[in-house]
Design a protein around this motif. Structure first.
Motif, PDB file in Angstrom:
ATOM      1  N   UNK A 198      29.337  40.421  44.940  1.00  0.00           N
ATOM      2  CA  UNK A 198      30.555  40.091  44.194  1.00  0.00           C
ATOM      3  C   UNK A 198      30.284  39.996  42.701  1.00  0.00           C
ATOM      4  N   UNK A 199      31.335  40.238  41.913  1.00  0.00           N
ATOM      5  CA  UNK A 199      31.216  40.028  40.464  1.00  0.00           C
ATOM      6  C   UNK A 199      30.892  38.563  40.184  1.00  0.00           C
ATOM      7  N   UNK A 200      31.516  37.669  40.930  1.00  0.00           N
ATOM      8  CA  UNK A 200      31.165  36.255  40.884  1.00  0.00           C
ATOM      9  C   UNK A 200      31.618  35.634  42.193  1.00  0.00           C
ATOM     10  N   UNK A 224      40.920  51.605  31.121  1.00  0.00           N
ATOM     11  CA  UNK A 224      39.802  51.226  30.258  1.00  0.00           C
ATOM     12  C   UNK A 224      39.691  49.712  30.074  1.00  0.00           C
ATOM     13  N   UNK A 225      39.755  48.972  31.188  1.00  0.00           N
ATOM     14  CA  UNK A 225      39.560  47.520  31.117  1.00  0.00           C
ATOM     15  C   UNK A 225      38.094  47.244  30.783  1.00  0.00           C
ATOM     16  N   UNK A 226      37.848  46.442  29.774  1.00  0.00           N
ATOM     17  CA  UNK A 226      36.486  46.141  29.353  1.00  0.00           C
ATOM     18  C   UNK A 226      35.791  45.252  30.381  1.00  0.00           C
ATOM     19  N   UNK A 227      34.471  45.341  30.438  1.00  0.00           N
ATOM     20  CA  UNK A 227      33.702  44.587  31.437  1.00  0.00           C
ATOM     21  C   UNK A 227      33.991  43.096  31.373  1.00  0.00           C
ATOM     22  N   UNK A 228      34.064  42.543  30.178  1.00  0.00           N
ATOM     23  CA  UNK A 228      34.285  41.108  30.049  1.00  0.00           C
ATOM     24  C   UNK A 228      35.701  40.658  30.378  1.00  0.00           C
ATOM     25  N   UNK A 229      36.598  41.626  30.594  1.00  0.00           N
ATOM     26  CA  UNK A 229      37.992  41.293  30.883  1.00  0.00           C
ATOM     27  C   UNK A 229      38.413  41.672  32.305  1.00  0.00           C
ATOM     28  N   UNK A 230      37.457  42.125  33.100  1.00  0.00           N
ATOM     29  CA  UNK A 230      37.796  42.574  34.450  1.00  0.00           C
ATOM     30  C   UNK A 230      38.068  41.387  35.375  1.00  0.00           C
ATOM     31  N   UNK A 231      38.981  41.557  36.323  1.00  0.00           N
ATOM     32  CA  UNK A 231      39.305  40.470  37.257  1.00  0.00           C
ATOM     33  C   UNK A 231      38.091  40.052  38.083  1.00  0.00           C
ATOM     34  N   UNK A 232      38.037  38.763  38.370  1.00  0.00           N
ATOM     35  CA  UNK A 232      36.950  38.190  39.154  1.00  0.00           C
ATOM     36  C   UNK A 232      37.424  37.816  40.557  1.00  0.00           C
ATOM     37  N   UNK A 233      38.647  37.287  40.643  1.00  0.00           N
ATOM     38  CA  UNK A 233      39.176  36.844  41.930  1.00  0.00           C
ATOM     39  C   UNK A 233      40.567  37.437  42.177  1.00  0.00           C
ATOM     40  N   UNK A 263      50.269  44.189  39.397  1.00  0.00           N
ATOM     41  CA  UNK A 263      49.552  42.911  39.363  1.00  0.00           C
ATOM     42  C   UNK A 263      48.478  42.912  38.284  1.00  0.00           C
ATOM     43  N   UNK A 264      47.838  44.051  38.073  1.00  0.00           N
ATOM     44  CA  UNK A 264      46.811  44.149  37.036  1.00  0.00           C
ATOM     45  C   UNK A 264      47.422  43.945  35.655  1.00  0.00           C
ATOM     46  N   UNK A 265      48.605  44.498  35.447  1.00  0.00           N
ATOM     47  CA  UNK A 265      49.277  44.358  34.158  1.00  0.00           C
ATOM     48  C   UNK A 265      49.732  42.921  33.913  1.00  0.00           C
ATOM     49  N   UNK A 266      50.054  42.190  34.981  1.00  0.00           N
ATOM     50  CA  UNK A 266      50.604  40.835  34.846  1.00  0.00           C
ATOM     51  C   UNK A 266      49.553  39.742  35.021  1.00  0.00           C
ATOM     52  N   UNK A 267      48.292  40.095  35.071  1.00  0.00           N
ATOM     53  CA  UNK A 267      47.278  39.105  35.441  1.00  0.00           C
ATOM     54  C   UNK A 267      47.159  37.971  34.436  1.00  0.00           C
ATOM     55  N   UNK A 268      47.466  38.211  33.159  1.00  0.00           N
ATOM     56  CA  UNK A 268      47.374  37.111  32.190  1.00  0.00           C
ATOM     57  C   UNK A 268      48.497  36.093  32.381  1.00  0.00           C
TER      58      UNK A 268
END
Length: 344
Positions: free
Chosen positions: A291-293, A257-266, A223-228
Motif C-alpha cells: 500500500x501507499x500507506x 498528471x496528479x503529482x506523487x505528493x498529492x495522490x490519494x492514500x485512502x 470522485x478524484x476531482x472532488x477529493x479535496x
C-alpha cells in the motif's frame, strides 16, 4: 480441382452473384484471427450483408470486395488485409507494439465504427475511442500476438502449467482433427462456428466495458476531482456507491498528471451489501499487495469494540492484519478512521 480451392455449390454461386459485397479469406485450417476479422466486418455498414468465400485461388480472391488473412497484400484503399507477407510490421499504435494479425488489422481500420454501432452513438462520441483502445488492450492484442507467434514474456520462462482455454485455442479446436473428414463443406461450417464463438465473446466483452467498466470510470473520475471536498489534503477519495476503482484510479492519475505528493492514500466506499463502509489503502500499483500507506500498525488485526476503543472511533468493525483494508458501520466512522490514519 486444386486442394486449395473451396468447393462452391450452385446455390452458393447464385447467392454470390446477387450479393453487393463478398468477404474473402483462405480455406482449409482456420485460426482465431480471421474468424474474428470476418465477424467484425459483418458488424460494419459496408459488409453487414456480405457473403463469404474461403479459398486461396488468386483469381477468386481478386473478385472479392475485401480480403483478410490471405493474398500477401496490406492496402487499406484496396481493402486487402493480410499480414503474412515479408516486410509486414504494422502495429496498432497508441502505445501498442504487437504485430497485427488480420483481426488487429480489421479492428484498427473498422473498430471505431464497430464500437459506435454497438453503442448506437456517433463515432465522434468520446466513449468510442476509450472503448476502442480498451478492447484492443484486453481482447484483440492477445489474438494478434498468438497468431504471429509473439511471446507473451520477454524471456523463456517455463510455466508451471499449461493454459489452453484462451479464445484462440478454443477456436482452433473447432478445426476437424487429423483423422476426421476435412472436406471444404465441413471445414467451412466449422469456421462459421468459430467466427460466431469469438465474435460473440468480443461483443460480450464490449458490452461489459460499455455498460459496467466505463460507468465505473466516470464515478472514479468524478470522485478524484472532488477529493479535496472530502478532505483538504486531497488524499481521501469517497465513493457513495461501490464500484471497481483501482484500474481507473491509476489511469486517471496518469492522464491528469496528479503529482506523487498529492495522490490519494485512502478510498472510502460502501461494501457490496450497502450495510457497512470500507476504508481501503491505495496500493502502489493496481496488482500490488503493498500500500501507499497501510492503515496504522496498532489497529491491524483488531476488531469491533476493541478497535473502537483503541482508535477512538465508534462503529469500528475490523482492520486487516496487513493494514490494507478496514471496516466501519458508518460512512462518518470510516472517514474518521482515514483522517486519523493520515496523521499517524
Amino acid at each position: 480441382m486444386s486442394s486449395t480451392e473451396t468447393v462452391e455449390h450452385p446455390a452458393k454461386r447464385q447467392k454470390m452473384e446477387h450479393s453487393d459485397k463478398v468477404i474473402g479469406t483462405h480455406n482449409g485450417t482456420f485460426h482465431c484471427d480471421e474468424a474474428l476479422a470476418v465477424f467484425l466486418l459483418r458488424k460494419t455498414q459496408a459488409y453487414k450483408s456480405a457473403d463469404l468465400v474461403r479459398t486461396r485461388d488468386p483469381a477468386v480472391l481478386e473478385t472479392c470486395s475485401i480480403v483478410v488473412d490471405v493474398g500477401g497484400v496490406y492496402d487499406e484503399q484496396k481493402q486487402r488485409f493480410d499480414h503474412h507477407q515479408r516486410g509486414f510490421t504494422e502495429v496498432f499504435g497508441h502505445g501498442f507494439e504487437t504485430k497485427l494479425s488480420s483481426a488487429g488489422l480489421v479492428y484498427k481500420h473498422f473498430g471505431q465504427e464497430i464500437v459506435a454501432n454497438r453503442l448506437d452513438v456517433p463515432t465522434e462520441d468520446p466513449k468510442v475511442d476509450t472503448l476502442w483502445l480498451k478492447m484492443y488492450k484486453e481482447f484483440i492484442e492477445a489474438i494478434d500476438g498468438n497468431d504471429n507467434g509473439v511471446s507473451q514474456y520477454p524471456t523463456d520462462i517455463r510455466p508451471l502449467y499449461r493454459s489452453r482455454t484462451d479464445i484462440s485455442a478454443r477456436v482452433g479446436h473447432l478445426n476437424p482433427a487429423w483423422n476426421q473428414p476435412f472436406d471444404s463443406q465441413t471445414v467451412d461450417a466449422q469456421f462459421l462456428k468459430g467466427s460466431a464463438l469469438v465474435g460473440e465473446e468480443f461483443l460480450g466483452r464490449l458490452d461489459y466495458y460499455a455498460n459496467a467498466w466505463l460507468p465505473a470510470r466516470d464515478l472514479v473520475s468524478a470522485a478524484l476531482l472532488k477529493r479535496t471536498e472530502v478532505d483538504a489534503s486531497g488524499k481521501i477519495i469517497l465513493f457513495e456507491q461501490f464500484a471497481p476503482w483501482k484500474e481507473h484510479l491509476f489511469e486517471l492519475e496518469s492522464e491528469t498528471a496528479v503529482k506523487d505528493g498529492e495522490k490519494p492514500i485512502y478510498v472510502i466506499y460502501p461494501d457490496e451489501t450497502g450495510g457497512n463502509w470500507r476504508i481501503q489503502a491505495v496500493p502502489v500499483s493496481p496488482e500490488s499487495f503493498e500500500s501507499r500507506k497501510a492503515l496504522p500498525e496498532p489497529w491491524r488485526g483488531i476488531r469491533d469494540d476493541n478497535l473502537s476503543k483503541l482508535s477512538g472511533v465508534d462503529g469500528c468493525i475490523f482492520v486487516h492484519a496487513s493494514g490494507f483494508i478496514g471496516g466501519n458501520a458508518t460512512k462518518e466512522g470510516a472517514l474518521k478512521m482515514a483522517k486519523l490514519a493520515l496523521e499517524m
